[in-house]
Design an enzyme around this catalytic site. Structure first.
Site, short mmCIF file in Angstrom:
data_model
loop_
_atom_site.label_atom_id
_atom_site.label_comp_id
_atom_site.label_asym_id
_atom_site.label_seq_id
_atom_site.Cartn_x
_atom_site.Cartn_y
_atom_site.Cartn_z
N LYS A 190 -6.06 -32.24 33.99
CA LYS A 190 -6.23 -32.23 32.61
C LYS A 190 -6.76 -30.94 32.27
CE LYS A 190 -9.28 -32.21 29.68
NZ LYS A 190 -9.29 -31.17 28.63
N GLU A 265 -17.43 -25.73 39.86
CA GLU A 265 -17.56 -24.25 39.64
C GLU A 265 -17.93 -23.77 38.20
OE1 GLU A 265 -15.25 -21.82 41.59
OE2 GLU A 265 -15.07 -23.33 43.41
N CYS A 299 -16.39 -16.25 34.79
CA CYS A 299 -17.59 -16.81 35.45
C CYS A 299 -18.44 -15.68 36.26
CB CYS A 299 -17.22 -18.07 36.36
SG CYS A 299 -15.86 -17.72 37.49
N GLU A 396 -25.59 -17.90 29.41
CA GLU A 396 -24.35 -17.25 29.81
C GLU A 396 -23.64 -17.18 28.37
OE1 GLU A 396 -21.03 -19.99 31.19
OE2 GLU A 396 -20.59 -18.49 32.73
P1 NAD Z 1 -16.15 -26.57 29.27
O1 NAD Z 1 -16.91 -27.39 30.27
O2 NAD Z 1 -16.40 -26.68 27.93
O3 NAD Z 1 -14.70 -27.23 29.56
C1 NAD Z 1 -13.91 -27.16 30.76
C2 NAD Z 1 -12.92 -28.27 30.91
O4 NAD Z 1 -13.53 -29.74 30.92
C3 NAD Z 1 -12.06 -28.75 29.79
O5 NAD Z 1 -10.93 -28.89 30.22
C4 NAD Z 1 -12.63 -29.71 28.84
O6 NAD Z 1 -11.76 -30.48 27.99
C5 NAD Z 1 -13.24 -30.50 30.16
N1 NAD Z 1 -14.42 -31.32 29.38
C6 NAD Z 1 -15.30 -31.28 28.67
N2 NAD Z 1 -16.16 -32.27 28.55
C7 NAD Z 1 -15.79 -33.19 29.59
C8 NAD Z 1 -16.42 -34.37 29.77
N3 NAD Z 1 -17.32 -34.96 29.37
N4 NAD Z 1 -15.62 -35.05 30.91
C9 NAD Z 1 -14.56 -34.58 31.53
N5 NAD Z 1 -13.86 -33.34 31.13
C10 NAD Z 1 -14.69 -32.74 29.99
O7 NAD Z 1 -15.89 -25.22 29.79
P2 NAD Z 1 -14.99 -23.93 29.05
O8 NAD Z 1 -15.63 -23.45 27.98
O9 NAD Z 1 -13.54 -24.32 29.00
O10 NAD Z 1 -14.89 -22.70 30.15
C11 NAD Z 1 -15.96 -21.91 29.96
C12 NAD Z 1 -16.93 -22.01 31.35
O11 NAD Z 1 -16.28 -22.41 32.57
C13 NAD Z 1 -17.97 -21.16 31.54
O12 NAD Z 1 -19.29 -21.79 31.74
C14 NAD Z 1 -17.73 -20.49 32.91
O13 NAD Z 1 -18.69 -19.86 33.57
C15 NAD Z 1 -16.95 -21.73 33.45
N6 NAD Z 1 -16.15 -21.32 34.75
C16 NAD Z 1 -16.71 -21.18 36.09
C17 NAD Z 1 -15.91 -20.61 37.00
C18 NAD Z 1 -16.37 -20.71 38.51
O14 NAD Z 1 -15.84 -20.41 39.29
N7 NAD Z 1 -17.82 -20.92 38.71
C19 NAD Z 1 -14.76 -20.03 36.63
C20 NAD Z 1 -14.13 -20.20 35.27
C21 NAD Z 1 -14.72 -20.68 34.35
#
Ligand code: NAD
Length: 502
Positions: A190, A265, A299, A396
């Protein structure tokens, strides 16, 4: 024609395939329109409509999970050598289409081409790395005793869900999908709703390369419906998730009824600690690179620079000079260092910290304003004179925004570094070997780089502590997640068995 014009023309050609059509789900090797209607994905560059995308529902997820379950029966039995061959073919095809992937990714995310061209190739490397490990993925240990031979084998856990965010979406999805397939798992992916296009390319490439239909399925849509349904589906045995910390908490709750194994992550507020004995020119280069590359939507970004008080003023002044010269521009211009941020809503979030910084007493030493280039372009921003209690030091921001904080000595540097909820990475700059080790061992982070920016080594573990994540990617660590370890004990002779009922 300049390199920029050429890239723009080629990007338009590549994007033409999405125009006027619905980007469907890919389930069992077929395009599926699904039952949830559609949503639009627009380019952060100029808000043009890139594609209309199927909006996944619980029924679509169910169809994909059933497809992954059927495919698992075959894929788990496919020999490691055959899996290796197919994954290498996927890597070949990614390399062959690297330009297309990179240009589409730039237009879908706003990330500059100078980084995205490498990110597409890194995706291929991920497939190659795990392709070569597929034949030994099931290997275990021999643990003999006098009476028994215990040995372990590893088995793929089953169909898994992979949920990815919008920052460098192609590369991040290969990190999860390549080891899952190498382990013998099948996948329902997804992708993020703000950047769905390259997920469609990956599944197309994989199936053309000979991956059996149903081994990789893609369901587009939003977190609250498609994402949620995936985390709750009983056939899905594990969720590999990359995204925000709060989303990780929600997924853990959603997956609890079906006892999902989770790998998270999550976010970071990573410190880069610069001591006064460091090579300060190199330290400055690394500090700036780690927060202003990839639009700061990274991240592992070094979003808090902790700088020795004795050098703070000069270091901050030099940083401000450089930040003011960072080139904002169109993501396809090879000179561009920062492109537009992913979405107007994200820009709002990033900009909301400017007032918070000022009212808390920090100095906006650079940026803090929108650029005249367009609504999603945020000038690279540097906050100085900050302390760790401020929102700009604790939360963040996920944009091109650096918070610089002075420290008096090693003890204070460590206590500031650790005084956040996150613990993904830390960066340490010093020439004192003893101090480098002391601080590296005491800092609360899953990964530490000394005198270096983030340089990834695929066999090394990648992941965070505290609110930055659960579990590790990379090397064999990924197989620990996607596989179950089974112990088998064989009696070697007639050892004594207690006799009951005599
Ligand atoms: P997000 O959590 O808003 O969304 C990530 C994914 O989760 C999307 O596909 C979204 O549709 C899905 N999602 C949202 N709510 C959900 C739910 N209730 N159930 C299942 N899936 C759901 O994150 P974002 O804004 O897309 O990305 C940015 C974040 O990702 C930042 O916090 C960043 O630090 C983190 N990130 C972490 C790493 C790492 O390796 N630690 C790497 C890249 C990004």
């Amino acid at each position: 024609m300049s390199a920029f014009d050429d890239s723009l023309a080629r990007a338009r050609q590549y994007l033409a395939r999405f125009r006027g059509k619905t980007l469907d789900h890919q389930i069992g090797g077929k395009s599926v329109t699904g039952s949830g209607g559609t949503f639009e994905t627009r380019s952060p560059v100029d808000d043009t409509l890139l594609a209309t995308v199927a909006r996944g529902t619980a029924a679509d997820i169910d169809q994909a999970a059933q497809s992954a379950t059927r495919a698992f029966l075959q894929w788990r039995k496919t020999s490691g050598e055959k899996r290796r061959e197919i994954l290498h073919r996927i890597a070949d095809a990614i390399e062959a289409r690297a330009e297309e992937i990179a240009l589409i990714e730039c237009m879908d995310t706003g990330q500059p081409i100078r980084y995205m061209s490498k990110a597409a190739l890194r995706g291929a490397e991920n497939f190659r790395f795990y392709a070569d490990r597929a034949p030994s993925a099931a290997d275990g240990l021999s643990l003999p005793t006098d009476t028994h031979l215990n040995y372990t084998i590893r088995e793929p856990i089953g169909p898994v869900g992979v949920i990815t965010p919008w920052n460098t979406p192609f590369m991040l999805s290969t990190w999860k999908i390549a080891p899952a397939l190498a382990a013998g798992c099948t996948v329902v992916h997804k992708p993020a709703e703000w950047s769905p296009l390259t997920a469609a390319l990956l599944v197309e490439i994989a199936i053309e390369a000979g991956l059996p239909a149903g081994a990789l399925n893609v369901v587009h849509g939003f977190g609250e419906d498609a994402g949620r349904a995936l985390t709750e589906h009983p056939e899905i045995k594990a969720i590999g998730f990359v995204g925000e910390t709060t989303t990780g908490s929600a997924i853990m709750a959603q997956g609890s009824q079906t006892l999902k194994r989770v790998h998270f992550e999550l976010g970071g507020k990573n410190p880069v600690i610069v001591f006064d004995d460091a090579d300060l020119d190199r330290a400055l280069d690394a500090v700036l690179f780690m927060i202003y590359s990839l639009n700061g939507e990274r991240c592992t970004s070094s979003s808090r620079a902790l700088v020795h008080a004795s050098i703070y003023k000069e270091f901050a002044a030099k940083a401000a000079e450089r930040v003011k010269q960072i080139k904002l521009g169109h993501p396809l211009d090879p000179a561009t260092e920062i492109g537009p941020l992913i979405h107007a809503r994200h820009v709002q979030k990033v900009m909301s910290y400017v007032d918070a910084a000022r009212s808390a007493g920090a100095t906006v030493a650079a940026g803090g304003v929108l650029s005249s280039l367009g609504t999603n372009y945020v000038e690279p921003t540097l906050y100085t004179g900050a302390h760790n209690g401020m929102k700009i030091a604790q939360e963040e921001i996920f944009g091109p925004v650096l918070t610089m904080i002075p420290f008096a000595d090693e003890q204070e540097a460590l206590s500031i570094a650790n005084d956040v909820r996150y613990g993904l990475t830390a960066y340490i700059w010093t020439r004192d070997v003893g101090r480098a080790h002391r601080v590296a061992q005491a800092v609360e982070a899953g990964m530490v780089w000394v005198n270096s920016e983030n340089v990834r080594h695929l066999p090394a573990p990648f992941g965070g502590v505290k609110s930055s994540g659960i579990g590790r990617d990379g090397g064999d660590y990924s197989f620990d997640f996607y596989m179950e370890t089974k112990n088998i004990a064989i009696a070697l002779g007639d050892h004594k068995i207690s006799r009951l009922g005599i």
